[in-house]
Design a protein around this motif. Sequence first.
Motif, short mmCIF file in Angstrom:
data_model
loop_
_atom_site.label_atom_id
_atom_site.label_comp_id
_atom_site.label_asym_id
_atom_site.label_seq_id
_atom_site.Cartn_x
_atom_site.Cartn_y
_atom_site.Cartn_z
N ALA A 14 22.90 5.81 15.95
CA ALA A 14 22.07 5.05 16.91
C ALA A 14 20.59 5.23 16.59
CB ALA A 14 22.38 5.51 18.34
N GLU A 15 20.17 6.44 16.29
CA GLU A 15 18.77 6.68 15.98
C GLU A 15 18.38 6.04 14.66
OE1 GLU A 15 14.88 7.57 16.30
OE2 GLU A 15 16.41 7.64 17.87
N SER A 16 19.30 6.00 13.70
CA SER A 16 18.97 5.36 12.43
C SER A 16 18.70 3.87 12.63
CB SER A 16 20.07 5.57 11.39
OG SER A 16 21.22 4.81 11.68
N HIS A 17 19.38 3.25 13.60
CA HIS A 17 19.11 1.84 13.91
C HIS A 17 17.76 1.70 14.62
CE1 HIS A 17 22.84 0.23 12.48
NE2 HIS A 17 23.56 1.02 13.27
N GLU A 33 0.83 -1.21 0.00
CA GLU A 33 0.00 0.00 0.00
C GLU A 33 0.86 1.26 0.00
OE1 GLU A 33 0.82 -0.73 4.33
OE2 GLU A 33 0.44 -1.97 2.59
N ALA A 34 2.11 1.14 0.45
CA ALA A 34 3.03 2.27 0.44
C ALA A 34 4.04 2.15 -0.70
CB ALA A 34 3.78 2.36 1.77
N GLY A 35 3.91 1.09 -1.51
CA GLY A 35 4.84 0.90 -2.62
C GLY A 35 6.21 0.45 -2.18
N LEU A 36 6.29 -0.20 -1.01
CA LEU A 36 7.59 -0.61 -0.48
C LEU A 36 7.72 -2.12 -0.47
CD1 LEU A 36 7.78 1.81 2.56
CD2 LEU A 36 8.93 2.06 0.37
N PRO A 37 8.82 -2.66 -1.01
CA PRO A 37 9.04 -4.11 -0.97
C PRO A 37 9.48 -4.54 0.42
CG PRO A 37 10.92 -3.03 -1.93
CD PRO A 37 9.89 -1.96 -1.68
N ALA A 38 9.61 -5.84 0.61
CA ALA A 38 10.09 -6.37 1.89
C ALA A 38 11.56 -6.03 2.04
CB ALA A 38 9.88 -7.88 1.96
N ALA A 39 11.85 -5.07 2.87
CA ALA A 39 13.22 -4.63 3.14
C ALA A 39 13.17 -3.71 4.35
CB ALA A 39 13.81 -3.89 1.94
N LYS A 40 14.31 -3.38 4.89
CA LYS A 40 14.36 -2.46 6.01
C LYS A 40 14.22 -1.03 5.49
CE LYS A 40 17.03 -5.03 9.35
NZ LYS A 40 18.18 -5.02 10.24
N HIS A 41 13.32 -0.31 6.11
CA HIS A 41 13.10 1.09 5.75
C HIS A 41 13.05 1.89 7.04
CE1 HIS A 41 12.27 0.17 1.58
NE2 HIS A 41 11.54 -0.84 2.00
N SER A 42 13.54 3.09 6.98
CA SER A 42 13.51 3.93 8.17
C SER A 42 12.09 4.42 8.43
CB SER A 42 14.43 5.13 7.99
OG SER A 42 13.88 6.02 7.03
N ARG A 43 11.86 4.87 9.64
CA ARG A 43 10.57 5.44 10.01
C ARG A 43 10.23 6.58 9.06
NH1 ARG A 43 11.92 6.80 14.92
NH2 ARG A 43 12.87 8.69 14.21
N GLY A 44 11.20 7.43 8.77
CA GLY A 44 10.96 8.56 7.87
C GLY A 44 10.57 8.12 6.47
N ALA A 45 11.24 7.09 5.96
CA ALA A 45 10.91 6.59 4.62
C ALA A 45 9.50 6.02 4.59
CB ALA A 45 11.92 5.54 4.18
N GLU A 70 29.63 3.24 10.63
CA GLU A 70 30.16 3.73 11.90
C GLU A 70 30.11 5.25 11.86
OE1 GLU A 70 34.18 2.35 12.25
OE2 GLU A 70 34.93 3.76 10.78
N PRO A 71 29.99 5.89 13.03
CA PRO A 71 29.95 7.36 13.04
C PRO A 71 31.32 7.93 12.70
CG PRO A 71 29.98 6.50 15.27
CD PRO A 71 29.88 5.32 14.36
N ILE A 72 31.30 9.17 12.23
CA ILE A 72 32.57 9.84 11.97
C ILE A 72 33.32 10.01 13.29
CG2 ILE A 72 31.88 11.03 9.87
CD1 ILE A 72 31.48 13.56 11.65
N ASP A 73 34.62 10.14 13.19
CA ASP A 73 35.44 10.32 14.38
C ASP A 73 36.29 11.58 14.21
OD1 ASP A 73 37.38 9.55 12.55
OD2 ASP A 73 37.67 7.57 13.45
N PHE A 74 37.16 11.82 15.17
CA PHE A 74 37.97 13.03 15.12
C PHE A 74 38.93 13.04 13.94
CE2 PHE A 74 36.62 12.87 19.57
CZ PHE A 74 36.06 14.13 19.69
#
Length: 126
Positions: A91-94, A7-19, A56-60
């Motif tokens: 972390a939030e993206s996970h 109904e949202a045009g999305l296949p079986a896969a991981k999608h973010s809340r925003g997507a 991984e997140p960016i570092d210094f």
Amino acid sequence: MPQAMPEAGLPAAKHSRGALLEAGGVDPPMPPLSAPWIADRLMEIGPVRSNGMAKEPIDFDALQAWSHMTCTPISPWEAKLLVRLAREYLAESHRAEHPLALPPYQTEPTPEELAWQERRMRAAFG
């Protein structure tokens, strides 16, 4: 296991809340920014990178390289903030991969999001 959302045009896969929200016609609410240049800088640098096996997140080191290559000085407090924001972004993206996850700055879903959830439930269960 992730499910297809035809109904949202999305296949079986991981999608973010925003997507998922955007695919359902809902604009994800965004928090106000008191320092938009920090967010702009983080997105220009890129909050995450691949280490060959995962993100991984960016570092210094990445900040120092970006600062050197773009001739953009970064103060110590900005560097600490950017690294922390990158960690939180990843972390939030996970956490956001769960379709019913709430935004980190909102404890209750908006009426628009509730209506979207109701449409999804009716589509799934009739």
